[in-house]
Scaffold this motif. Structure first.
Motif, mmCIF file in Angstrom:
data_model
loop_
_atom_site.group_PDB
_atom_site.id
_atom_site.type_symbol
_atom_site.label_atom_id
_atom_site.label_comp_id
_atom_site.label_asym_id
_atom_site.label_seq_id
_atom_site.Cartn_x
_atom_site.Cartn_y
_atom_site.Cartn_z
ATOM 1 N N THR A 41 -38.029 -110.675 24.002
ATOM 2 C CA THR A 41 -37.120 -109.345 23.336
ATOM 3 C C THR A 41 -37.782 -109.086 22.048
ATOM 4 O OG1 THR A 41 -35.600 -110.940 22.180
ATOM 5 C CG2 THR A 41 -35.093 -110.071 24.329
ATOM 6 N N VAL A 42 -37.495 -107.791 21.645
ATOM 7 C CA VAL A 42 -38.037 -107.329 20.391
ATOM 8 C C VAL A 42 -37.500 -108.047 19.414
ATOM 9 C CG1 VAL A 42 -38.042 -105.404 18.865
ATOM 10 C CG2 VAL A 42 -38.170 -104.884 21.348
ATOM 11 N N ALA A 43 -36.473 -108.764 19.566
ATOM 12 C CA ALA A 43 -35.775 -109.754 18.339
ATOM 13 C C ALA A 43 -36.517 -111.063 18.098
ATOM 14 C CB ALA A 43 -34.227 -109.995 18.561
ATOM 15 N N THR A 44 -36.918 -111.345 19.481
ATOM 16 C CA THR A 44 -37.815 -112.683 19.508
ATOM 17 C C THR A 44 -38.937 -112.491 19.024
ATOM 18 O OG1 THR A 44 -36.607 -113.459 21.209
ATOM 19 C CG2 THR A 44 -38.748 -114.445 20.940
ATOM 20 N N ALA A 45 -39.775 -111.174 19.306
ATOM 21 C CA ALA A 45 -41.225 -110.760 18.790
ATOM 22 C C ALA A 45 -40.941 -110.785 17.209
ATOM 23 C CB ALA A 45 -41.580 -109.916 19.514
ATOM 24 N N LEU A 46 -39.912 -110.184 16.721
ATOM 25 C CA LEU A 46 -39.769 -109.861 15.328
ATOM 26 C C LEU A 46 -39.643 -111.181 14.613
ATOM 27 C CD1 LEU A 46 -37.485 -106.872 15.482
ATOM 28 C CD2 LEU A 46 -39.912 -106.969 14.321
ATOM 29 N N ASP A 47 -38.807 -112.148 15.041
ATOM 30 C CA ASP A 47 -38.635 -113.487 14.460
ATOM 31 C C ASP A 47 -39.870 -114.169 14.441
ATOM 32 O OD1 ASP A 47 -35.980 -112.812 13.960
ATOM 33 O OD2 ASP A 47 -35.265 -113.788 15.712
ATOM 34 N N ASP A 48 -40.634 -114.215 15.540
ATOM 35 C CA ASP A 48 -41.864 -114.927 15.680
ATOM 36 C C ASP A 48 -42.974 -114.488 14.717
ATOM 37 O OD1 ASP A 48 -40.715 -116.463 17.596
ATOM 38 O OD2 ASP A 48 -41.705 -115.673 19.385
ATOM 39 N N TYR A 49 -42.956 -113.156 14.713
ATOM 40 C CA TYR A 49 -43.855 -112.560 13.610
ATOM 41 C C TYR A 49 -43.716 -112.726 12.071
ATOM 42 C CZ TYR A 49 -45.791 -109.039 10.547
ATOM 43 O OH TYR A 49 -46.177 -108.457 9.374
ATOM 44 N N LEU A 50 -42.403 -112.799 11.775
ATOM 45 C CA LEU A 50 -41.998 -113.026 10.477
ATOM 46 C C LEU A 50 -42.353 -114.360 10.194
ATOM 47 C CD1 LEU A 50 -40.859 -111.933 7.828
ATOM 48 C CD2 LEU A 50 -38.573 -112.698 8.572
ATOM 49 N N HIS A 51 -41.859 -115.499 11.228
ATOM 50 C CA HIS A 51 -42.073 -116.874 10.797
ATOM 51 C C HIS A 51 -43.631 -117.191 10.699
ATOM 52 C CE1 HIS A 51 -41.599 -121.210 11.380
ATOM 53 N NE2 HIS A 51 -42.553 -121.221 12.141
ATOM 54 N N SER A 52 -44.513 -116.393 11.667
ATOM 55 C CA SER A 52 -45.946 -116.700 11.400
ATOM 56 C C SER A 52 -46.551 -116.345 10.089
ATOM 57 C CB SER A 52 -46.828 -116.056 12.479
ATOM 58 O OG SER A 52 -46.613 -114.635 12.197
ATOM 59 N N VAL A 53 -46.077 -115.197 9.401
ATOM 60 C CA VAL A 53 -46.573 -114.443 8.199
ATOM 61 C C VAL A 53 -45.873 -114.983 7.173
ATOM 62 C CG1 VAL A 53 -47.442 -112.422 9.434
ATOM 63 C CG2 VAL A 53 -45.407 -112.388 8.394
ATOM 64 N N LYS A 54 -44.897 -115.527 6.992
ATOM 65 C CA LYS A 54 -43.865 -115.840 5.950
ATOM 66 C C LYS A 54 -44.488 -116.671 4.727
ATOM 67 C CE LYS A 54 -39.213 -116.975 4.765
ATOM 68 N NZ LYS A 54 -37.941 -117.308 5.605
ATOM 69 N N PRO A 55 -45.508 -117.498 5.267
ATOM 70 C CA PRO A 55 -46.219 -118.421 4.176
ATOM 71 C C PRO A 55 -47.220 -117.761 3.282
ATOM 72 C CG PRO A 55 -46.358 -119.822 6.639
ATOM 73 C CD PRO A 55 -45.769 -118.386 6.742
ATOM 74 N N ASN A 56 -47.736 -116.655 4.036
ATOM 75 C CA ASN A 56 -48.657 -115.768 3.211
ATOM 76 C C ASN A 56 -48.045 -114.507 2.473
ATOM 77 O OD1 ASN A 56 -50.772 -117.355 4.281
ATOM 78 N ND2 ASN A 56 -50.587 -116.226 6.204
ATOM 79 N N LEU A 57 -46.670 -114.441 2.410
ATOM 80 C CA LEU A 57 -45.994 -113.250 1.888
ATOM 81 C C LEU A 57 -45.439 -114.058 0.627
ATOM 82 C CD1 LEU A 57 -44.312 -111.480 4.801
ATOM 83 C CD2 LEU A 57 -46.742 -110.850 3.838
ATOM 84 N N LYS A 58 -45.423 -112.724 -0.371
ATOM 85 C CA LYS A 58 -44.484 -112.852 -1.660
ATOM 86 C C LYS A 58 -43.042 -113.050 -1.305
ATOM 87 C CE LYS A 58 -48.368 -111.314 -4.530
ATOM 88 N NZ LYS A 58 -48.607 -112.579 -4.902
ATOM 89 N N PRO A 59 -42.224 -113.755 -2.206
ATOM 90 C CA PRO A 59 -40.955 -113.555 -1.957
ATOM 91 C C PRO A 59 -40.156 -112.327 -1.865
ATOM 92 C CG PRO A 59 -41.600 -115.369 -3.441
ATOM 93 C CD PRO A 59 -42.731 -114.345 -3.471
ATOM 94 N N ARG A 60 -40.595 -111.414 -2.380
ATOM 95 C CA ARG A 60 -39.955 -110.003 -2.552
ATOM 96 C C ARG A 60 -40.395 -109.358 -1.431
ATOM 97 N NH1 ARG A 60 -36.122 -106.645 -2.471
ATOM 98 N NH2 ARG A 60 -36.441 -104.453 -3.118
ATOM 99 N N THR A 61 -41.643 -109.533 -0.797
ATOM 100 C CA THR A 61 -42.196 -108.823 0.459
ATOM 101 C C THR A 61 -41.357 -109.497 1.734
ATOM 102 O OG1 THR A 61 -44.260 -108.594 -0.450
ATOM 103 C CG2 THR A 61 -43.892 -108.564 1.950
ATOM 104 N N VAL A 62 -41.079 -110.789 1.448
ATOM 105 C CA VAL A 62 -40.139 -111.374 2.598
ATOM 106 C C VAL A 62 -38.834 -110.935 2.819
ATOM 107 C CG1 VAL A 62 -39.171 -113.546 3.199
ATOM 108 C CG2 VAL A 62 -41.714 -113.687 2.546
#
Length: 332
Positions: A41-62
């Motif tokens: 689902t779109v929800a799963t794709a969004l969750d997986d994407y955020l999980h994969s990029v979160k370590p490289n993002l600044k807190p405000r961006t997250v």
């Protein structure tokens, strides 16, 4: 003698008979279907994407990405199968959001998050194409930035002289240092003898990270007004770590800064509320309006030159006469 070959997407399986080759081809196709599940689902794709990029993002961006996903994308598109998502559905969502009063820039952010999530799914071969490439996101019409008037600046500085955070307000109005960068300043960053301040970190609700961009890491020469206020603050508070702290000695928190400090301070100064970033706009517009080189202003503010031009070009003096005169002078 292997005279039959089953081939699919660069994978080869050899067989002695035609029937065996067909069987092996069916296996390849079945494996391909397993790699590209049609039930994601779109929800799963969004969750997986955020999980994969979160370590490289600044807190405000997250936080902004989470808001885009949880508030805007999931409620409308979350249950939709990713491989069934259409450009018409996405553009319909954007139109509704604009109709609800969201700004074009916020909808562009929503689009960027969704497109990145689908692009990742394509790269991982979960779907064939990025449907977002066929979507027309709203254009951002750049409004002229809002700045403080000279009289407002004088009232703010006057009120600051009676406030324990005088140095913070003065730095904001004389250097344009970003909110998180101000809260991240430490005593070691200030060279009182040289009158310079090093911007090395940003703090967002006690989470420390690097400045917004590579240009954000900089050392600037302080205007005399800022240096005087900062010297007084350091003498009075003798900070060992962070310069601007709460009663417990911790950095000021971003989520209460506006409601508990900035808004009440403007009220005491008798100035109509404007967001804190207006201080940065004021500094940039003032420096450019006085004809200083764009490159110098960009370095001082930790800004990108192209973005600086796009945002503040209307405030720069018309130099066409000077340009023409310079060529006349050069050519005799």
């Amino acid at each position: 003698d292997r005279s039959w070959v089953a081939q699919y997407e660069g994978k080869y399986r050899y067989a002695k008979t035609k029937q065996e080759a067909k069987r092996k081809l069916r296996t390849l196709l079945q494996q391909a279907d397993e790699v590209k599940p049609s039930n994601i689902t779109v929800a799963t794709a969004l969750d997986d994407y955020l999980h994969s990029v979160k370590p490289n993002l600044k807190p405000r961006t997250v936080q902004r990405y989470e808001e885009a996903i949880d508030i805007h994308l999931k409620p409308s598109l979350g249950k939709c199968k990713l491989d069934k998502l259409t450009a018409l559905q996405i553009e319909g969502l954007y139109a509704r959001k604009l109709g609800e009063g969201l700004s074009a820039s916020t909808v562009r952010l929503i689009h960027a998050v969704l497109s990145s999530a689908v692009k990742r799914a394509v790269r991982l071969k979960l779907v064939q194409t990025n449907v977002c490439r066929d979507v027309q996101a709203p254009k951002i019409e750049r409004d002229e930035v809002e700045v403080f008037t000279p009289s407002e600046v004088q009232r703010i500085l006057s009120a600051a002289s009676q406030d324990r955070l005088e140095a913070l307000w003065t730095l904001a109005l004389t250097t344009g240092i970003r909110h998180g960068e101000l809260l991240g300043l430490q005593a070691q960053d200030y060279d009182a003898g040289g009158g310079t301040l090093a911007v090395r970190r940003t703090v967002y609700n006690n989470v420390v990270s690097t400045p917004k961009s590579k240009n954000g890491r900089r050392t600037i020469k302080l205007p005399t007004l800022a240096q005087t206020a900062l010297d007084a603050h350091i003498r009075a508070n003798k900070p060992a770590g962070y310069i601007f702290t709460n009663g417990a000695g911790n950095p000021l928190r971003n989520n209460t800064f506006v409601t508990r400090l900035w808004r009440p301070f403007l009220e005491r100064a008798g100035v109509q509320y404007k967001n804190f970033h207006t201080c940065r706009h004021y500094v940039a517009s003032t420096l450019l309006g006085r004809g200083l080189p764009i490159s110098a202003v960009a370095r001082f503010m930790g800004h990108d030159e192209r973005t600086l031009l796009e945002t503040y070009a209307h405030l720069m003096p018309d130099m066409m006469d000077a340009v023409a005169a310079a060529m006349d002078d050069a050519l005799g």
